[in-house]
Design a protein around this motif. Structure first.
Motif, PDB file in Angstrom:
ATOM      1  N   LYS A  30       0.846  -1.204   0.000  1.00  0.00           N
ATOM      2  CA  LYS A  30       0.000   0.000   0.000  1.00  0.00           C
ATOM      3  C   LYS A  30       0.883   1.256   0.000  1.00  0.00           C
ATOM      4  O   LYS A  30       2.067   1.176   0.361  1.00  0.00           O
ATOM      5  CB  LYS A  30      -0.929  -0.017   1.215  1.00  0.00           C
ATOM      6  N   TYR A  34       4.980   1.585   0.588  1.00  0.00           N
ATOM      7  CA  TYR A  34       5.493   2.357   1.723  1.00  0.00           C
ATOM      8  C   TYR A  34       6.518   3.387   1.247  1.00  0.00           C
ATOM      9  O   TYR A  34       7.524   3.655   1.901  1.00  0.00           O
ATOM     10  CB  TYR A  34       6.118   1.442   2.783  1.00  0.00           C
ATOM     11  N   THR A 199       3.634  -7.692  10.187  1.00  0.00           N
ATOM     12  CA  THR A 199       5.047  -8.058  10.379  1.00  0.00           C
ATOM     13  C   THR A 199       5.349  -8.344  11.845  1.00  0.00           C
ATOM     14  O   THR A 199       5.912  -9.401  12.176  1.00  0.00           O
ATOM     15  CB  THR A 199       5.966  -6.916   9.898  1.00  0.00           C
TER      16      THR A 199
END
Ligand SMILES: *Cc1c(COP(=O)(O)O)cnc(C)c1O
Length: 365
Positions: A30, A34, A199
């Protein structure tokens, strides 16, 4: 801005290995990866073992498709009606963000005479941003309705964590496990993937992985997980434009923002808040010159700011200045920028991605 392809390829391989073969890997790109550039990142993913790509806007989706990726695309937030409609041509699987939102996605499918694949969001982790509250009878009924809707092809049940904190992720995972199971019990047993991990969660709390993980920050090396083996992929580099020396007692910058308590050599960096170097970095941020740290002493202006290079006598106009990333054995890290900016570094580097010229460095392999 320099984007290190070798670092990203290394990060993808390392994360893939850490996850093991059972878990599907959704690489989140997205906000133009980044700020790293979908044009640079997506080709690295297409050649690697990621199973899906995660996007926010249709602009992201279009960029991923033009990179040649033909696999699955998942949106990682609820989209408005027009965005869902326009997402059909990219085959975006929608993030279904609630009862009313399920109706919106369904209505778009009806108008287009098609079915839309989607991931049903639950508020199990308590982000309170979107998602059904299936602990309440009304929320569970809405989940059942979405699963029964012939215009929606629900292929996932998902949630999203509010905190990067192990205890919070452990508790949220347990709650999601129970709630997602209750939702699946209401389905007819078709293959629905359960997923909630980012993450941080995926790499710190294995029980958060379920069937699929959504990894963003890790791809770009913006994490300490896995003992620091992931490599930051971004460097932001400029050059000193001019250097001047001013006597003790001089004031520096707009509003006489800083007063020199000793004679000083100040280097002008030709970037400012127009380039995404937020005023929050005034007096707090650092850059690297000749492998040494130099503090921003200016109130950051629209197109320039000053750093104190009094302790770096060899500094000269034309010298490379690193605003983010490594130079020699020093680095301006995400943690440094977090501290200086008073918020997460991503808040800045995502904007740098839109504002600064960017080039890829390093081999893809
Ligand atoms: C951005 C995002 C991710 C990726 O998060 P990272 O912490 O960058 O790995 C995963 N899921 C959702 C819903 C997101 O918005």
């Amino acid at each position: 801005m320099e984007i290190d392809r070798t670092a990203i390829a290394h990060n993808v391989r390392t994360i893939r290995a850490a996850l093991g073969p059972q878990v599907e890997f959704c690489a989140v790109v997205k906000a133009d990866a980044y700020g790293h550039g979908i044009d640079i990142v997506a080709p690295l993913l297409a050649e690697s073992q990621v199973d899906l790509i995660g996007v926010a806007s249709n602009e992201d989706a279009a960029a991923v498709r033009s990179s040649g990726f033909t696999g699955r695309l998942m949106r990682v937030r609820p989209a408005g009606r027009d965005e869902v409609d326009d997402g059909i041509r990219f085959g975006v699987e929608e993030w279904i963000g609630g009862a009313e939102h399920a109706g919106i996605v369904s209505a778009v499918a009806a108008a287009r005479d098609t079915r839309i694949r989607g991931h049903l969001s639950l508020n199990s982790t308590g982000l309170g941003r979107d998602g059904l509250e299936v602990g309440e009878p009304q929320g569970m009924r809405a989940a059942q309705d979405a699963l029964a809707d012939p215009l929606l092809d629900v292929v996932g049940v998902c949630s999203h964590f509010p905190c990067e904190d192990v205890a919070d992720v452990v508790a949220g995972s347990a709650h999601f496990a129970a709630q997602s199971l209750a939702v699946l019990d209401a389905s007819d047993g078709r293959g629905i993937a359960r997923h909630c991990a980012t993450t941080f969660a995926a790499l710190h709390v294995p029980e958060s992985r379920f069937d699929l993980v959504r990894i963003g920050a890790g791809l770009y090396g913006d994490t300490d997980a896995l003992g620091g083996v992931l490599r930051p992929a971004m460097r932001v580099v400029s050059r000193i434009a001019a250097i001047n020396s001013y006597p003790r007692g001089s004031t520096v910058g707009y509003d006489r923002w800083h007063r020199l308590d000793a004679d000083a050599r100040l280097a002008l960096i030709p970037l400012g808040y127009a380039d995404g170097f937020h005023r929050s970095l005034s007096g707090t941020g650092e850059v690297l010159v000749q492998g040494a740290r130099a503090r921003i002493v200016d109130r950051i202006a629209m197109n320039s700011f000053l750093v104190d290079v009094s302790h770096i006598p060899e500094a000269a106009p034309g010298d490379e200045v690193v605003l983010f990333g490594a130079q020699h054995d020093q680095a301006i890290t995400s943690a440094d920028v977090d501290r200086a900016h008073g918020s997460i570094a991503a808040d800045l580097y995502v904007a740098w991605g839109r504002l600064l010229p960017r080039r890829a460095v390093g081999a893809a392999g």
